[in-house]
Enzyme design. Structure first.
Site, PDB file in Angstrom:
ATOM      1  N   ASP A 343       0.855  -1.175   0.000  1.00 42.19           N
ATOM      2  CA  ASP A 343       0.000   0.000   0.000  1.00 42.19           C
ATOM      3  C   ASP A 343       0.902   1.240   0.000  1.00 42.19           C
ATOM      4  O   ASP A 343       2.087   1.157   0.313  1.00 42.19           O
ATOM      5  CB  ASP A 343      -0.895  -0.026   1.238  1.00 42.19           C
ATOM      6  N   ASP A 544      -2.270  -0.788   5.879  1.00 40.94           N
ATOM      7  CA  ASP A 544      -2.549  -0.271   7.217  1.00 40.94           C
ATOM      8  C   ASP A 544      -3.992   0.159   7.413  1.00 40.94           C
ATOM      9  O   ASP A 544      -4.408   0.408   8.536  1.00 40.94           O
ATOM     10  CB  ASP A 544      -1.647   0.929   7.518  1.00 40.94           C
ATOM     11  N   ASP A 548      -7.476  -1.775   3.144  1.00 36.37           N
ATOM     12  CA  ASP A 548      -6.519  -2.854   2.862  1.00 36.37           C
ATOM     13  C   ASP A 548      -6.960  -4.188   3.457  1.00 36.37           C
ATOM     14  O   ASP A 548      -6.427  -5.238   3.083  1.00 36.37           O
ATOM     15  CB  ASP A 548      -5.138  -2.502   3.429  1.00 36.37           C
TER      16      ASP A 548
END
Length: 659
Positions: A343, A544, A548
């Site tokens: 990410d 995080d 996600d």
């Protein structure tokens, strides 16, 4: 992306919907498996010193018997139920082996075996319960009630489940959006980072889409419901996490993958060892002694310990370094990955906007510090993330702020305040420069935005005097981490982000990533992971946010960044980087691979001991004490071999080595 600097959030009205209370996490001792395992462990620890010190037999015998009952009745009962489905459960086999050991006087061996399996079952139950807790916790992001506007203009508070497509709802400052919809009227900053992963609040006005669970910062919004609440983006995230957790079949350690065949073979062999001598006229006592000796030396105690000490030692070592792997299964799986998806916001970046550029305009008579003082003084009353970044930058430089008067904020435009008798306006270049007719200054803005910055323009008495660049800062160890992961897996990591394409590609170029997937919603990330999994890849996802979580659940392995990670991401992920150090991710991958190598070594050692002792018992006459010594000796050897990973030197540093 134009910036919006707004005023401090106003307090919600007294009758505004309140967030649902956070659900309580399942307590460890609320699970029966955990209670029985703890009881068995306590009883075993009480019996052990009494037995080793030759205490009263009735005392240690009673304590060991209680250990057998508390730790063995549940796996034994489950094993008996499995027999109905014509499945031989290794737990039942272990209970039988423990009882067999007790029958010929090896009470301690049997009790140890019972405790090991009871503890393993408890850990599995805890992991399952915590996953269910995390999915329930996600539902708290969506408000339970919403303010619906009726045709006559009146308001009514209703459960969000009662909203239907076409309803109009009112979202006041500080409230969460009750349903996916389109803004009909009003303007405000909406924090939708939990859904899309965008690092900064997004300016919303008429015609823009908003998501259920997003937080409205400033400015009231009238929103027309476009999706049924049960089909909102947030609801779909819940479904995806649940489905991924179910379809991601309960992973078994390597040892457990062969347990069925081994169990059946061991039972058949034990019965044969008992029956064959009897068929040729042997005595029952000698045949039973040989069979029980066979069951002990063939029991997989050493095989079980072949797996657990290396993996548990790796978990302990990683824990000291700030990486929490949630189980031995997790530690085994992480080392298998061959593709890494990262990410952007909060993972490769710090997740907090910071001032990166100070550009006083020619003719303004300002230097960088003076420009920052003016901007920070005007922004000081605001709690907008960009405003906090500007004020923080002034604080880092130790710059004094001037008093502010007549502070006002306009959503979508910026803030205005009187500082030292001059009118300052700080906000979005697209609105302020166009309105003032200062097109010649847009070159500075365009340069900053091309570099992936969020541009903020400062006007003094309606004249542009400077431009600030704000960005989410890249982690210092990001490039080295990407290089280390590429070396370990043989593939350069992929960037999966909900942020815009330009910002994503700029950051990816800085860290050496070429495959960039931007503008992704949570389901898009899951789709990408499933495509790679369908190609036979084993994907590690690092993220995080709530957005996600579905990908973390769907992937072969998932690691969450702990500092700013959402509760759902932390629960869904297989491991958590508590200290927020990105460089530990390649380290944990390499440590997992080292642990797997030790597991294979231990299995070879245990297999050799079992083969030799079994052959001795079948071909010759293996004395029971020697059989027990050989069995326990192999257990000690594989245990000590696995504990090597507890050493400080066992922690690898691939990111540092690569850098």
């Amino acid at each position: 992306m134009p910036s919006v600097l707004d005023q401090q959030r106003s307090a919600p009205p007294a009758d505004a919907p309140r967030p649902a209370p956070q659900p309580r996490r399942t307590r460890l001792l609320a699970l029966p498996e955990a209670r029985w395992a703890l009881a068995a462990l306590v009883l075993f620890l009480l019996a052990l010193p009494v037995h080793l010190l030759d205490g009263p037999a009735w005392l240690w015998g009673t304590l060991f018997a209680a250990t057998y009952v508390t730790g063995g009745w549940e796996p034994g009962w489950e094993g008996l139920k499995a027999l109905k489905d014509k499945t031989l459960d290794v737990d039942l086999l272990m209970v039988v082996a423990a009882l067999g050991a007790a029958a010929i006087g090896q009470v301690l061996d049997g009790a140890l075996l019972i405790v090991i399996f009871a503890t393993s079952g408890a850990l599995e139950a805890v992991a399952t319960a915590r996953t269910a807790d995390s999915v329930r916790g996600l539902l708290d992001l969506a408000p339970t009630t919403a303010i619906r506007l009726l045709p006559d203009g009146t308001e009514e508070t209703v459960d969000t489940g009662q909203l239907v497509v076409g309803d109009t709802i009112l979202v006041r400052p500080g409230e969460r959006v009750g349903a996916d919809g389109q803004v009909l009227d009003g303007a405000g900053d909406v924090d939708q980072s939990t859904i899309t992963g965008e690092p900064l609040p997004v300016a919303k006005q008429a015609g823009d889409e908003v998501f259920a669970g997003a937080v409205n910062g400033t400015g009231a919004l009238r929103v027309r419901v476009e999706r049924d609440p049960s089909d909102s983006v947030l609801a779909r995230i819940v479904k995806m996490v649940e489905e991924a957790s179910e379809t991601k079949a309960p992973t078994q350690l390597f040892v457990e993958k062969i347990e069925q065949r081994y169990s059946i073979g061991m039972v058949i062999a034990t019965l044969a060892v008992l029956a064959v001598p009897l068929a040729f006229g042997g005595t029952f006592s000698s045949a039973l002694l040989r069979a029980m000796t066979f069951m002990i030396v063939a029991s997989p105690c050493a095989v079980v310990l072949s797996t657990m000490p290396p993996l548990l030692s790796a978990i302990a070592n990683a824990g000291r370094r700030g990486v929490l792997a949630k189980s031995a299964v997790v530690m085994e799986r992480i080392g298998q990955v061959d593709t890494v998806a990262l990410d952007k916001t909060g993972t490769l970046t710090e997740g907090t906007p910071r001032v990166t550029d100070l550009r006083p305009l020619p003719g303004s008579g300002l230097d960088e510090d003076t420009l920052l003082i003016l901007a920070a003084s005007a922004e000081h009353p605001s709690e907008h993330p960009l405003a906090r970044a500007v004020v923080a930058a002034a604080g880092e430089r130790g710059l004094p702020l001037s008093d502010t008067e007549d502070f006002t904020s306009t959503p979508g435009r910026g803030v205005t305040a009187t500082v030292d008798g001059r009118t300052l306006t700080v906000g979005a270049p697209a609105r302020l420069l166009d309105a003032a007719g200062h097109q010649r200054h847009r070159a500075v803005v365009a340069e900053l935005e091309e570099a992936g910055r969020t541009a903020v323009v400062v006007l003094r008495d309606q004249e542009p005097v400077g431009v600030l660049g704000i960005a989410d800062r890249l982690r210092p160890d990001a490039a080295a981490t990407v290089a280390a992961l590429a070396r370990l897996t043989g593939r350069t990591p992929v960037l999966l982000t909900g942020d815009n394409e330009r910002a994503a590609r700029r950051l990816a170029a800085e860290v050496g990533i070429t495959d960039v997937r931007a503008h992704l919603l949570p389901q898009d990330k899951v789709t990408a992971v499933k495509e790679w999994e369908a190609q036979g890849r084993k994907v590690l996802v690092v993220g995080d946010g709530v957005n996600d979580a579905p990908a973390l659940a769907a992937a072969h392995s998932g690691i969450a960044m702990g500092k700013a990670g959402s509760a759902l991401a932390l629960e869904t992920a297989d491991a958590v980087v508590v200290r927020d150090e990105l460089a530990t991710i390649p380290s944990i991958v390499q440590l997992s691979r080292t642990a797997r190598r030790l597991v294979i070594q231990n299995l070879a050692i245990a297999g050799t001991f079992i083969t030799v002792l079994v052959a001795w018992d079948l071909i010759g006459t293996l004395p029971l004490p020697l059989g027990v010594a050989g069995h326990e000796g192999s257990t000690v050897i594989v245990g000590l071999n696995g504990l090597r990973l507890l050493r400080e030197a066992a922690w690898p540093h691939p990111a540092t080595d690569t850098a």
